[in-house]
Design an enzyme around this catalytic site. Structure first.
Site, mmCIF file in Angstrom:
data_model
loop_
_atom_site.group_PDB
_atom_site.id
_atom_site.type_symbol
_atom_site.label_atom_id
_atom_site.label_comp_id
_atom_site.label_asym_id
_atom_site.label_seq_id
_atom_site.Cartn_x
_atom_site.Cartn_y
_atom_site.Cartn_z
ATOM 1 N N ARG A 1 -1.193 -8.665 13.449
ATOM 2 C CA ARG A 1 -1.752 -7.785 12.238
ATOM 3 C C ARG A 1 -2.466 -8.227 11.427
ATOM 4 N NH1 ARG A 1 3.955 -5.443 11.890
ATOM 5 N NH2 ARG A 1 2.933 -4.412 10.004
ATOM 6 N N ARG B 1 11.180 -1.937 11.656
ATOM 7 C CA ARG B 1 10.012 -0.975 12.481
ATOM 8 C C ARG B 1 9.778 -2.029 13.696
ATOM 9 N NH1 ARG B 1 4.827 0.264 9.001
ATOM 10 N NH2 ARG B 1 3.588 -0.975 10.605
ATOM 11 N N ARG C 1 -10.369 1.069 9.079
ATOM 12 C CA ARG C 1 -9.878 -0.136 9.377
ATOM 13 C C ARG C 1 -10.987 -1.252 10.191
ATOM 14 N NH1 ARG C 1 -4.022 0.705 9.210
ATOM 15 N NH2 ARG C 1 -2.715 -1.206 9.625
ATOM 16 N N ARG D 1 10.977 -6.610 5.426
ATOM 17 C CA ARG D 1 11.157 -5.118 5.759
ATOM 18 C C ARG D 1 11.717 -5.065 7.160
ATOM 19 N NH1 ARG D 1 5.298 -2.041 5.623
ATOM 20 N NH2 ARG D 1 5.032 -2.654 7.752
ATOM 21 N N LYS E 1 0.724 -1.176 0.007
ATOM 22 C CA LYS E 1 0.107 0.036 0.184
ATOM 23 C C LYS E 1 0.842 1.459 -0.181
ATOM 24 C CE LYS E 1 -2.337 -0.926 3.613
ATOM 25 N NZ LYS E 1 -2.652 -0.740 4.946
HETATM 26 P P1 ADP Z 1 0.475 -2.079 8.401
HETATM 27 O O1 ADP Z 1 -0.868 -2.019 7.848
HETATM 28 O O2 ADP Z 1 1.862 -1.957 7.337
HETATM 29 O O3 ADP Z 1 0.582 -2.910 9.543
HETATM 30 P P2 ADP Z 1 0.147 0.801 9.283
HETATM 31 O O4 ADP Z 1 1.396 1.690 9.152
HETATM 32 O O5 ADP Z 1 -0.796 1.212 8.429
HETATM 33 O O6 ADP Z 1 0.799 -0.674 9.103
HETATM 34 O O7 ADP Z 1 -0.249 0.840 10.886
HETATM 35 C C1 ADP Z 1 0.473 0.338 12.028
HETATM 36 C C2 ADP Z 1 -0.245 0.345 13.332
HETATM 37 O O8 ADP Z 1 -0.956 1.556 13.516
HETATM 38 C C3 ADP Z 1 -1.446 -0.814 13.136
HETATM 39 O O9 ADP Z 1 -0.964 -2.063 13.465
HETATM 40 C C4 ADP Z 1 -2.527 -0.049 14.313
HETATM 41 O O10 ADP Z 1 -1.699 -0.556 15.610
HETATM 42 C C5 ADP Z 1 -2.193 1.011 14.170
HETATM 43 N N1 ADP Z 1 -3.358 1.860 13.155
HETATM 44 C C6 ADP Z 1 -3.039 2.314 12.046
HETATM 45 N N2 ADP Z 1 -4.158 2.740 11.332
HETATM 46 C C7 ADP Z 1 -5.022 2.519 12.166
HETATM 47 C C8 ADP Z 1 -6.665 2.605 12.307
HETATM 48 N N3 ADP Z 1 -7.276 3.116 10.964
HETATM 49 N N4 ADP Z 1 -7.374 2.426 13.146
HETATM 50 C C9 ADP Z 1 -6.638 1.853 14.480
HETATM 51 N N5 ADP Z 1 -5.425 1.318 14.578
HETATM 52 C C10 ADP Z 1 -4.690 1.918 13.495
#
Ligand code: ADP
Length: 188
Positions: free
Chosen positions: A144, A133, A88, A127, A13
């Site tokens: 996740r 990270r 989400r 990654r 993404k």
């Molecule tokens: P990825 O989808 O690659 O795991 P992101 O950078 O999008 O990573 O998100 C990292 C973390 O941030 C998620 O695992 C969650 O804990 C939090 N997060 C991100 N976006 C949301 C959201 N819309 N609602 C709730 N938590 C979120």
């Protein structure tokens, strides 16, 4: 144009969003990045947010909506935005729809990037070695992916019912994925 980008962690993404915002000239709103920025501060809120991120759990819906709403009020978002990692959950999707409709606005498109699970795990572990990270470790990755399957994947039905869903095969090369995304965008 306002679009949401749905895809499991590791689907690519981030890479595709960068290309898409350049093409569409709209701001890129990544809730993952916004929450990591909150996490970097040293406050009670930042420690609370960290407890979710570090466990691979979702931050609370209303908190995330509040952060997004703040961004949406800025001048740069008047002509649209690309939502990356948000909504989400179905509740977040409803909060976003309500927020936009109060302003007389709406989403135009929901893009779903599809990649099989074994490939996602491989990509995320790779990654982890490159940028380290904190939430890219095996345990958190599994959590996740599980959160994605149970809480986020149902969003595709939500947007399909609104006639806004486009699916893109994320197992192709970066270039071909982007071509498919452009084709989807041009249909809306
Ligand atoms: P990825 O989808 O690659 O795991 P992101 O950078 O999008 O990573 O998100 C990292 C973390 O941030 C998620 O695992 C969650 O804990 C939090 N997060 C991100 N976006 C949301 C959201 N819309 N609602 C709730 N938590 C979120």
């Amino acid at each position: 144009m306002r679009l949401v980008f749905i895809g499991p962690p590791g689907a690519g993404k981030g890479t595709q969003c960068k290309r898409l915002v350049e093409l569409l000239k709209i701001p890129h709103l990544s809730t993952g990045e916004m929450l990591r920025a909150v996490k970097r501060q040293d406050t009670a809120l930042s420690r609370w947010v960290a407890s979710y991120i570090d466990a691979g759990k979702l931050a609370p819906d209303h908190l995330v909506m509040r952060i997004v709403a703040q961004k949406l009020q800025s001048e740069e978002c008047v002509n649209g935005a690309l939502f990356d990692g948000f909504p989400r959950t179905i509740i977040q999707a409803q909060l976003l729809d309500d927020y936009l409709s109060e302003q007389g606005l709406k989403l135009d498109l929901a893009l779903e990037l599809r990649v099989v699970e074994e490939e996602l795990i491989q990509r995320l572990l790779k990654r982890a070695q490159i940028d380290g990270r904190a939430d890219d470790n095996y345990e958190t990755i599994r959590e996740r992916l599980n959160v994605f399957k149970t809480q986020t994947a149902p969003l595709t039905e939500y947007y399909a019912a609104q006639g806004k869903l486009e699916r893109v095969d994320g197992m192709q090369s970066e270039e071909l994925v982007f071509e498919a995304i452009k084709a989807s965008v041009s249909r809306h």
